[in-house]
Motif scaffolding. Sequence first.
Motif, PDB file in Angstrom:
ATOM      1  N   ALA A 100      31.782  36.797  28.852  1.00  0.00           N
ATOM      2  CA  ALA A 100      32.561  37.687  29.723  1.00  0.00           C
ATOM      3  C   ALA A 100      31.875  37.852  31.079  1.00  0.00           C
ATOM      4  CB  ALA A 100      32.769  39.042  29.048  1.00  0.00           C
ATOM      5  N   VAL A 101      30.557  38.005  31.072  1.00  0.00           N
ATOM      6  CA  VAL A 101      29.817  38.117  32.335  1.00  0.00           C
ATOM      7  C   VAL A 101      29.948  36.815  33.126  1.00  0.00           C
ATOM      8  CG1 VAL A 101      27.515  38.388  33.359  1.00  0.00           C
ATOM      9  CG2 VAL A 101      28.228  39.878  31.480  1.00  0.00           C
ATOM     10  N   GLU A 102      29.850  35.685  32.447  1.00  0.00           N
ATOM     11  CA  GLU A 102      30.024  34.400  33.131  1.00  0.00           C
ATOM     12  C   GLU A 102      31.425  34.278  33.719  1.00  0.00           C
ATOM     13  OE1 GLU A 102      29.067  31.659  29.979  1.00  0.00           O
ATOM     14  OE2 GLU A 102      26.918  31.734  30.416  1.00  0.00           O
ATOM     15  N   ASP A 103      32.441  34.622  32.934  1.00  0.00           N
ATOM     16  CA  ASP A 103      33.817  34.558  33.433  1.00  0.00           C
ATOM     17  C   ASP A 103      33.990  35.421  34.683  1.00  0.00           C
ATOM     18  OD1 ASP A 103      34.542  32.867  31.349  1.00  0.00           O
ATOM     19  OD2 ASP A 103      36.026  34.226  30.496  1.00  0.00           O
ATOM     20  N   ALA A 104      33.421  36.621  34.661  1.00  0.00           N
ATOM     21  CA  ALA A 104      33.553  37.531  35.808  1.00  0.00           C
ATOM     22  C   ALA A 104      32.842  36.969  37.036  1.00  0.00           C
ATOM     23  CB  ALA A 104      33.001  38.915  35.454  1.00  0.00           C
ATOM     24  N   THR A 105      31.661  36.395  36.855  1.00  0.00           N
ATOM     25  CA  THR A 105      30.941  35.869  38.011  1.00  0.00           C
ATOM     26  C   THR A 105      31.645  34.643  38.596  1.00  0.00           C
ATOM     27  OG1 THR A 105      29.420  34.613  36.600  1.00  0.00           O
ATOM     28  CG2 THR A 105      28.698  36.772  37.318  1.00  0.00           C
ATOM     29  N   ILE A 106      32.194  33.803  37.739  1.00  0.00           N
ATOM     30  CA  ILE A 106      32.924  32.642  38.258  1.00  0.00           C
ATOM     31  C   ILE A 106      34.181  33.107  38.993  1.00  0.00           C
ATOM     32  CG2 ILE A 106      34.134  30.512  37.669  1.00  0.00           C
ATOM     33  CD1 ILE A 106      32.256  30.320  35.195  1.00  0.00           C
ATOM     34  N   ALA A 107      34.903  34.060  38.434  1.00  0.00           N
ATOM     35  CA  ALA A 107      36.105  34.584  39.095  1.00  0.00           C
ATOM     36  C   ALA A 107      35.754  35.178  40.459  1.00  0.00           C
ATOM     37  CB  ALA A 107      36.795  35.621  38.207  1.00  0.00           C
ATOM     38  N   ALA A 108      34.657  35.929  40.523  1.00  0.00           N
ATOM     39  CA  ALA A 108      34.239  36.529  41.797  1.00  0.00           C
ATOM     40  C   ALA A 108      33.872  35.441  42.810  1.00  0.00           C
ATOM     41  CB  ALA A 108      33.057  37.479  41.575  1.00  0.00           C
ATOM     42  N   THR A 109      33.235  34.391  42.346  1.00  0.00           N
ATOM     43  CA  THR A 109      32.882  33.287  43.239  1.00  0.00           C
ATOM     44  C   THR A 109      34.133  32.613  43.785  1.00  0.00           C
ATOM     45  OG1 THR A 109      30.801  32.923  42.061  1.00  0.00           O
ATOM     46  CG2 THR A 109      31.633  31.097  43.403  1.00  0.00           C
ATOM     47  N   TYR A 110      35.110  32.397  42.928  1.00  0.00           N
ATOM     48  CA  TYR A 110      36.374  31.822  43.398  1.00  0.00           C
ATOM     49  C   TYR A 110      37.035  32.736  44.423  1.00  0.00           C
ATOM     50  CZ  TYR A 110      36.904  27.667  40.413  1.00  0.00           C
ATOM     51  OH  TYR A 110      36.793  26.432  39.850  1.00  0.00           O
ATOM     52  N   MET A 111      36.957  34.052  44.221  1.00  0.00           N
ATOM     53  CA  MET A 111      37.524  34.990  45.198  1.00  0.00           C
ATOM     54  C   MET A 111      36.808  34.869  46.533  1.00  0.00           C
ATOM     55  SD  MET A 111      38.163  38.497  43.123  1.00  0.00           S
ATOM     56  CE  MET A 111      38.764  38.454  41.456  1.00  0.00           C
ATOM     57  N   MET A 112      35.483  34.736  46.499  1.00  0.00           N
ATOM     58  CA  MET A 112      34.723  34.596  47.740  1.00  0.00           C
ATOM     59  C   MET A 112      35.136  33.336  48.495  1.00  0.00           C
ATOM     60  SD  MET A 112      30.895  35.705  46.601  1.00  0.00           S
ATOM     61  CE  MET A 112      30.218  35.692  48.243  1.00  0.00           C
ATOM     62  N   LEU A 113      35.285  32.238  47.773  1.00  0.00           N
ATOM     63  CA  LEU A 113      35.662  30.982  48.420  1.00  0.00           C
ATOM     64  C   LEU A 113      37.097  31.045  48.939  1.00  0.00           C
ATOM     65  CD1 LEU A 113      33.914  28.449  46.031  1.00  0.00           C
ATOM     66  CD2 LEU A 113      33.157  29.221  48.296  1.00  0.00           C
ATOM     67  N   ALA A 114      37.973  31.693  48.189  1.00  0.00           N
ATOM     68  CA  ALA A 114      39.358  31.858  48.644  1.00  0.00           C
ATOM     69  C   ALA A 114      39.402  32.716  49.905  1.00  0.00           C
ATOM     70  CB  ALA A 114      40.208  32.485  47.537  1.00  0.00           C
ATOM     71  N   ALA A 115      38.594  33.765  49.942  1.00  0.00           N
ATOM     72  CA  ALA A 115      38.534  34.611  51.139  1.00  0.00           C
ATOM     73  C   ALA A 115      38.053  33.789  52.335  1.00  0.00           C
ATOM     74  CB  ALA A 115      37.608  35.807  50.895  1.00  0.00           C
ATOM     75  N   HIS A 116      37.053  32.967  52.114  1.00  0.00           N
ATOM     76  CA  HIS A 116      36.533  32.126  53.199  1.00  0.00           C
ATOM     77  C   HIS A 116      37.622  31.182  53.698  1.00  0.00           C
ATOM     78  CE1 HIS A 116      33.694  30.042  55.669  1.00  0.00           C
ATOM     79  NE2 HIS A 116      33.624  28.964  54.906  1.00  0.00           N
ATOM     80  N   ALA A 117      38.408  30.637  52.785  1.00  0.00           N
ATOM     81  CA  ALA A 117      39.511  29.746  53.174  1.00  0.00           C
ATOM     82  C   ALA A 117      40.554  30.486  54.009  1.00  0.00           C
ATOM     83  CB  ALA A 117      40.161  29.132  51.933  1.00  0.00           C
ATOM     84  N   ARG A 118      40.691  31.791  53.804  1.00  0.00           N
ATOM     85  CA  ARG A 118      41.647  32.613  54.570  1.00  0.00           C
ATOM     86  C   ARG A 118      40.998  33.210  55.831  1.00  0.00           C
ATOM     87  NH1 ARG A 118      46.955  33.180  51.753  1.00  0.00           N
ATOM     88  NH2 ARG A 118      47.188  35.249  52.640  1.00  0.00           N
ATOM     89  N   ARG A 119      39.782  32.795  56.118  1.00  0.00           N
ATOM     90  CA  ARG A 119      39.020  33.303  57.259  1.00  0.00           C
ATOM     91  C   ARG A 119      38.716  34.796  57.140  1.00  0.00           C
ATOM     92  NH1 ARG A 119      41.081  28.747  58.883  1.00  0.00           N
ATOM     93  NH2 ARG A 119      40.364  27.497  60.628  1.00  0.00           N
ATOM     94  N   LEU A 120      38.551  35.219  55.908  1.00  0.00           N
ATOM     95  CA  LEU A 120      38.081  36.570  55.627  1.00  0.00           C
ATOM     96  C   LEU A 120      36.594  36.490  55.335  1.00  0.00           C
ATOM     97  CD1 LEU A 120      40.961  37.684  53.241  1.00  0.00           C
ATOM     98  CD2 LEU A 120      40.578  38.488  55.588  1.00  0.00           C
ATOM     99  N   HIS A 121      35.934  37.619  55.388  1.00  0.00           N
ATOM    100  CA  HIS A 121      34.504  37.663  55.118  1.00  0.00           C
ATOM    101  C   HIS A 121      34.244  38.458  53.848  1.00  0.00           C
ATOM    102  CE1 HIS A 121      34.763  36.940  59.507  1.00  0.00           C
ATOM    103  NE2 HIS A 121      33.883  36.020  59.177  1.00  0.00           N
ATOM    104  N   THR A 122      33.151  38.137  53.199  1.00  0.00           N
ATOM    105  CA  THR A 122      32.800  38.795  51.949  1.00  0.00           C
ATOM    106  C   THR A 122      31.306  39.099  51.899  1.00  0.00           C
ATOM    107  OG1 THR A 122      32.438  36.673  50.831  1.00  0.00           O
ATOM    108  CG2 THR A 122      34.634  37.674  50.607  1.00  0.00           C
TER     109      THR A 122
END
Length: 175
Positions: A100-122
Amino acid sequence: MDSSEFLNFLATRVSVREYEEGCITEDDAEYLLTAASKAPSAGNLEAWDVVIVTDPGQLEMLADAAGNQHQIKDAGCVFCVCANYVRAMSRYGDRGIMFAVEDATIAATYMMLAAHARRLHTCWVGAFDDGEVKGILDLPAHIRPVALLCVGHGEAPSRGPERMDPEGHAHYDIW
């Protein structure tokens, strides 16, 4: 995107701690959630959940719970990415806690990369009092906050931090 473009994309994503006022759009939030739902997951159980916080009072309390890290309240939006133990333990028993901790960290990483793709900052914040965050967000007992992901429009530093040579991490066949 070719492989060199991908490495450049990764290299240009940096943690941002200075944000403009305002919040991300609902469309941006949905995009980040959609990206997270594409993340690899142990047994495809997606043992993560997220609380999206935009209320200034809640953000202030979360900042306090994280040792007064100002970027939490300044970003205007924080995704509290959580591990859902019950969802993973339903199949994997005690080992599901780690999954569960691994799933959450991977999901958060994907969110960070998606934000970067949208020119948002994290900025990923992992230093916080778990108990305080659970209380502020009224998290159930089987939910563990893993990351407070600040998301917004900010001022990126002029250059990212120095990084260790990738070979410094590698061990082949044995340690």
